[in-house]
Design a protein around this motif. Structure first.
Motif, PDB file in Angstrom:
ATOM      1  N   ALA A   1      36.417 -30.492  59.979  1.00  0.00           N
ATOM      2  CA  ALA A   1      37.517 -31.131  59.247  1.00  0.00           C
ATOM      3  C   ALA A   1      37.918 -30.229  58.091  1.00  0.00           C
ATOM      4  O   ALA A   1      37.064 -29.788  57.311  1.00  0.00           O
ATOM      5  N   VAL A   2      39.232 -29.935  58.001  1.00  0.00           N
ATOM      6  CA  VAL A   2      39.777 -29.221  56.847  1.00  0.00           C
ATOM      7  C   VAL A   2      40.560 -30.228  56.030  1.00  0.00           C
ATOM      8  O   VAL A   2      41.418 -30.950  56.553  1.00  0.00           O
ATOM      9  N   ILE A   3      40.278 -30.309  54.732  1.00  0.00           N
ATOM     10  CA  ILE A   3      40.827 -31.371  53.864  1.00  0.00           C
ATOM     11  C   ILE A   3      41.536 -30.738  52.682  1.00  0.00           C
ATOM     12  O   ILE A   3      41.015 -29.810  52.051  1.00  0.00           O
ATOM     13  N   ASP A   4      42.702 -31.265  52.338  1.00  0.00           N
ATOM     14  CA  ASP A   4      43.437 -30.811  51.160  1.00  0.00           C
ATOM     15  C   ASP A   4      43.675 -32.018  50.263  1.00  0.00           C
ATOM     16  O   ASP A   4      44.187 -33.056  50.709  1.00  0.00           O
ATOM     17  N   VAL A   5      43.223 -31.909  49.008  1.00  0.00           N
ATOM     18  CA  VAL A   5      43.424 -33.014  48.055  1.00  0.00           C
ATOM     19  C   VAL A   5      44.878 -32.974  47.588  1.00  0.00           C
ATOM     20  O   VAL A   5      45.318 -32.012  46.949  1.00  0.00           O
TER      21      VAL A   5
ATOM     22  N   LYS B   1      37.954 -32.711  37.040  1.00  0.00           N
ATOM     23  CA  LYS B   1      37.190 -33.934  37.245  1.00  0.00           C
ATOM     24  C   LYS B   1      37.513 -34.541  38.609  1.00  0.00           C
ATOM     25  O   LYS B   1      36.631 -35.018  39.336  1.00  0.00           O
ATOM     26  N   LEU B   2      38.818 -34.524  38.959  1.00  0.00           N
ATOM     27  CA  LEU B   2      39.257 -35.054  40.246  1.00  0.00           C
ATOM     28  C   LEU B   2      38.539 -34.322  41.387  1.00  0.00           C
ATOM     29  O   LEU B   2      37.992 -34.950  42.307  1.00  0.00           O
ATOM     30  N   LEU B   3      38.536 -32.988  41.338  1.00  0.00           N
ATOM     31  CA  LEU B   3      37.899 -32.194  42.395  1.00  0.00           C
ATOM     32  C   LEU B   3      36.394 -32.455  42.459  1.00  0.00           C
ATOM     33  O   LEU B   3      35.803 -32.567  43.541  1.00  0.00           O
ATOM     34  N   THR B   4      35.752 -32.558  41.285  1.00  0.00           N
ATOM     35  CA  THR B   4      34.302 -32.774  41.243  1.00  0.00           C
ATOM     36  C   THR B   4      33.925 -34.136  41.802  1.00  0.00           C
ATOM     37  O   THR B   4      32.985 -34.259  42.604  1.00  0.00           O
ATOM     38  N   VAL B   5      34.658 -35.176  41.390  1.00  0.00           N
ATOM     39  CA  VAL B   5      34.353 -36.530  41.875  1.00  0.00           C
ATOM     40  C   VAL B   5      34.575 -36.612  43.383  1.00  0.00           C
ATOM     41  O   VAL B   5      33.760 -37.175  44.123  1.00  0.00           O
ATOM     42  N   PHE B   6      35.697 -36.032  43.860  1.00  0.00           N
ATOM     43  CA  PHE B   6      35.977 -36.050  45.296  1.00  0.00           C
ATOM     44  C   PHE B   6      34.866 -35.313  46.054  1.00  0.00           C
ATOM     45  O   PHE B   6      34.373 -35.787  47.098  1.00  0.00           O
ATOM     46  N   ALA B   7      34.455 -34.159  45.540  1.00  0.00           N
ATOM     47  CA  ALA B   7      33.433 -33.348  46.217  1.00  0.00           C
ATOM     48  C   ALA B   7      32.104 -34.084  46.310  1.00  0.00           C
ATOM     49  O   ALA B   7      31.462 -34.115  47.369  1.00  0.00           O
ATOM     50  N   GLN B   8      31.686 -34.684  45.204  1.00  0.00           N
ATOM     51  CA  GLN B   8      30.395 -35.365  45.204  1.00  0.00           C
ATOM     52  C   GLN B   8      30.415 -36.614  46.076  1.00  0.00           C
ATOM     53  O   GLN B   8      29.423 -36.929  46.752  1.00  0.00           O
ATOM     54  N   ALA B   9      31.545 -37.312  46.072  1.00  0.00           N
ATOM     55  CA  ALA B   9      31.657 -38.479  46.934  1.00  0.00           C
ATOM     56  C   ALA B   9      31.639 -38.077  48.404  1.00  0.00           C
ATOM     57  O   ALA B   9      31.006 -38.722  49.244  1.00  0.00           O
ATOM     58  N   LEU B  10      32.347 -36.979  48.737  1.00  0.00           N
ATOM     59  CA  LEU B  10      32.358 -36.487  50.115  1.00  0.00           C
ATOM     60  C   LEU B  10      30.951 -36.046  50.540  1.00  0.00           C
ATOM     61  O   LEU B  10      30.500 -36.359  51.646  1.00  0.00           O
ATOM     62  N   LYS B  11      30.247 -35.360  49.654  1.00  0.00           N
ATOM     63  CA  LYS B  11      28.885 -34.905  49.958  1.00  0.00           C
ATOM     64  C   LYS B  11      27.962 -36.092  50.207  1.00  0.00           C
ATOM     65  O   LYS B  11      27.116 -36.064  51.123  1.00  0.00           O
ATOM     66  N   ALA B  12      28.144 -37.134  49.391  1.00  0.00           N
ATOM     67  CA  ALA B  12      27.296 -38.321  49.559  1.00  0.00           C
ATOM     68  C   ALA B  12      27.563 -39.001  50.899  1.00  0.00           C
ATOM     69  O   ALA B  12      26.634 -39.480  51.560  1.00  0.00           O
ATOM     70  N   GLU B  13      28.816 -39.039  51.322  1.00  0.00           N
ATOM     71  CA  GLU B  13      29.163 -39.671  52.593  1.00  0.00           C
ATOM     72  C   GLU B  13      28.627 -38.858  53.777  1.00  0.00           C
ATOM     73  O   GLU B  13      28.108 -39.411  54.742  1.00  0.00           O
ATOM     74  N   VAL B  14      28.772 -37.548  53.696  1.00  0.00           N
ATOM     75  CA  VAL B  14      28.287 -36.688  54.787  1.00  0.00           C
ATOM     76  C   VAL B  14      26.774 -36.761  54.886  1.00  0.00           C
ATOM     77  O   VAL B  14      26.204 -36.858  55.977  1.00  0.00           O
ATOM     78  N   GLY B  15      26.084 -36.728  53.741  1.00  0.00           N
ATOM     79  CA  GLY B  15      24.625 -36.827  53.722  1.00  0.00           C
ATOM     80  C   GLY B  15      23.977 -35.754  54.580  1.00  0.00           C
ATOM     81  O   GLY B  15      24.343 -34.583  54.547  1.00  0.00           O
ATOM     82  N   GLY B  16      23.013 -36.187  55.411  1.00  0.00           N
ATOM     83  CA  GLY B  16      22.317 -35.253  56.275  1.00  0.00           C
ATOM     84  C   GLY B  16      22.949 -35.069  57.628  1.00  0.00           C
ATOM     85  O   GLY B  16      22.372 -34.412  58.504  1.00  0.00           O
ATOM     86  N   LEU B  17      24.172 -35.629  57.824  1.00  0.00           N
ATOM     87  CA  LEU B  17      24.836 -35.565  59.133  1.00  0.00           C
ATOM     88  C   LEU B  17      25.743 -34.356  59.264  1.00  0.00           C
ATOM     89  O   LEU B  17      26.385 -34.182  60.304  1.00  0.00           O
TER      90      LEU B  17
ATOM     91  N   GLY C   1      38.218 -23.525  48.394  1.00  0.00           N
ATOM     92  CA  GLY C   1      38.970 -22.913  47.302  1.00  0.00           C
ATOM     93  C   GLY C   1      40.083 -23.835  46.852  1.00  0.00           C
ATOM     94  O   GLY C   1      40.657 -24.568  47.666  1.00  0.00           O
ATOM     95  N   GLY C   2      40.372 -23.796  45.544  1.00  0.00           N
ATOM     96  CA  GLY C   2      41.446 -24.642  45.019  1.00  0.00           C
ATOM     97  C   GLY C   2      41.181 -26.105  45.339  1.00  0.00           C
ATOM     98  O   GLY C   2      40.137 -26.657  44.991  1.00  0.00           O
ATOM     99  N   ASP C   3      42.167 -26.768  46.030  1.00  0.00           N
ATOM    100  CA  ASP C   3      42.008 -28.173  46.374  1.00  0.00           C
ATOM    101  C   ASP C   3      41.660 -28.359  47.850  1.00  0.00           C
ATOM    102  O   ASP C   3      41.843 -29.427  48.414  1.00  0.00           O
TER     103      ASP C   3
END
Length: 501
Positions: free
Chosen positions: A386-390, A407-423, A430-432
């Motif tokens: 999946a390629v995602i653009d904020v 802050k927007l990029l950091t919150v989005f990144a950490q939330a995405l990482k949490a959802e992906v988890g170990g899967l 780069g950028g957004d």
């Protein structure tokens, strides 16, 4: 009965006697021959070659007696060593020094005694050649001179025997020295090999296993392992064995190496090497390992600090090597230091590589990491990208400031990482722009992005969203094509979202 006086040079005399290593040895024909000659020439039923020890007389050769050992205070020969001249007792039963001596009143019922000292080149009188008879037996001065000459021959035989023993010991010492030198040189080559291995561009685990194998062979161990600490104790990182063990022994060894039982549990905080030569005698010894014949165990801490690994080597009772030799210990400790240096260097390299693969703002893996991982992930037949653009980052930067954009990029990144988890694995390209590699279905990917977008909206005032393009491995012939397809689909979605309605 009167005991013989102790010679003034007694301590030196005893040391000189000890140099001949003759006490309590088997009979030898050269000395038997001399006693036979003494008995024949002096016409006596008994002839004995006696050595005078600190508290006893002991016979090396004899005729007419089965054993001549006796306490020194009963010894006629103890009187003989008081002088260089022969000692002659014509009638012991009437001699006040010997009339009540057990060797006069009992076996061998000595009536006549004559002895000549065994005089060493250093001048010490260490024993005698003597003859006895239970009957009157006169001796002439010529007889005594013959006895003295035979004593001198016996001393020459003792000297020859000592020279042969010294030569054998010297040859053995030279052989041991040559063997030790050979082992030192061989071990030096092992250390050079280990150092070279650690400098090669090899996977660290492969280099470490090969280094451990070199050590195992060099010290003739049956098992060698490098252990690393875990929360539970130790875990075997690189096992190396020259021997197949029974299943119960393997289980027991795993328990030993885990640090939960056995000697290892008691040396976890040991800062210096520990070498055991009798493992079975330790109260912590594991019965299964004792049954397997584990005899020698070496524990060598690798490096310093609380997280230091440990090198463990074992030998079985069947091993031809009976102890941890000086050169074995030196090799284990040098190898341990070499491995410790390599492990520290490897850990620093891993930290540097991790830092180089990390995105400094969001904490996700970066574009470099994505480019490195994609070819490896390609091996999964059900791979999804999946390629995602904020959407809306520029608006946030313009209206709320770049701090809010970050802050927007950091919150989005950490939330995405949490959802992906170990899967799977999430990346900031780069950028957004972000990416996810996973084997999960496209619907799951879209759900992860949707949740991360909803979380990110709470961090800013402006309206934001996300455009997503998903492509599967089945749709592309190679990794680059997969990325191009996902990227194209992401831009198609972005254009549809931005088209005027």
């Amino acid at each position: 009965m009167i005991a013989a006086p102790v010679p003034a040079d007694e301590a030196a005399r005893l040391l000189d006697l000890a140099r001949y290593h003759v006490l309590d040895t088997e009979q030898e024909e050269p000395f038997n021959r001399i006693t036979r000659l003494a008995a024949r020439i002096l016409r006596t039923p008994v002839a004995v070659l006696n050595l005078i020890d600190q508290y006893r007389q002991w016979g090396k050769a004899m005729v007419g007696l089965a054993d001549s050992e006796a306490p020194r205070e009963h010894s006629f020969c103890a009187w003989t060593i008081g002088s260089d001249t022969p000692f002659f007792v014509e009638n012991a039963q009437e001699d006040p020094r010997f009339h009540d001596n057990p060797m006069v009143t009992g076996d061998p019922h000595i009536h006549m005694y004559a002895g000549a000292s065994l005089i060493t080149p250093a001048g010490h009188r260490i024993g005698t050649l003597c003859v006895t008879d239970s009957q009157p037996h006169p001796l002439t001065n010529e007889d005594l001179r013959c006895l003295q000459d035979l004593a001198a021959l016996a001393m020459q035989e003792l000297e020859l025997r000592r020279s042969v023993l010294d030569a054998a010991r010297q040859a053995d010492a030279q052989r041991r020295q040559a063997e030790e030198l050979r082992q030192v040189l061989a071990h030096a080559r092992v250390v050079e090999g280990i150092s070279s291995l650690m400098d090669l561009d090899l996977p660290f685990e492969d280099a470490l296993e090969t280094a451990t194998a070199l050590v195992t062979e060099a010290i003739e161990a049956d098992f060698t392992a490098v252990l690393t600490r875990t929360e539970a104790g130790y875990a075997v990182r690189v096992p190396r064995t020259n021997r197949m063990f029974a299943e119960d022994v393997i289980d027991a060894a795993a328990s030993l190496l885990s640090g939960t039982t056995g000697v290892l549990g008691t040396v976890a905080d040991q800062m210096v090497p520990l070498y055991l030569t009798a493992y079975a005698t330790r109260p912590e010894a594991i019965p299964a390992l004792v049954s397997a014949g584990v005899q020698q165990v070496a524990y060598v801490p690798i490096g310093t600090g609380e997280s230091r690994p440990l090198m463990v080597a074992m030998r079985l009772q069947s091993s031809a090597v009976r102890d941890w030799r000086v050169q074995d210990r030196a090799l284990l400790e040098v190898a341990g230091r070499t491995v410790a240096h390599a492990m520290r260097r490897h850990a620093a390299l891993e930290r540097a590589q991790d830092a180089a693969r990390a995105d400094g703002l969001t904490g996700l893996l970066n574009r470099r990491a994505f480019d490195q991982d994609l070819p490896y992930a390609w091996a999964q037949e059900d791979l999804q990208l999946a390629v995602i653009d904020v959407d809306g980052l520029k608006r946030v930067n313009d209206t709320e400031g770049h701090g809010q954009g970050d802050k927007l990029l950091t919150v989005f990144a950490q939330a995405l990482k949490a959802e992906v988890g170990g899967l799977g694995q999430a990346y900031r390209l780069g950028g957004d722009e972000f990416a996810v590699l996973t084997a999960e279905a496209a619907d799951t990917l879209l759900e992860w992005v949707d949740i991360a977008t909803q979380v990110a909206r709470q961090a800013v005032l402006a309206s934001v969203g996300a455009s997503v393009g998903v492509a599967s491995r089945a749709e592309a012939a190679q990794p680059d094509a997969l990325l191009s397809l996902a990227d194209a689909r992401m831009y198609d979605m972005k254009r549809r979202v931005q088209a005027p309605r």
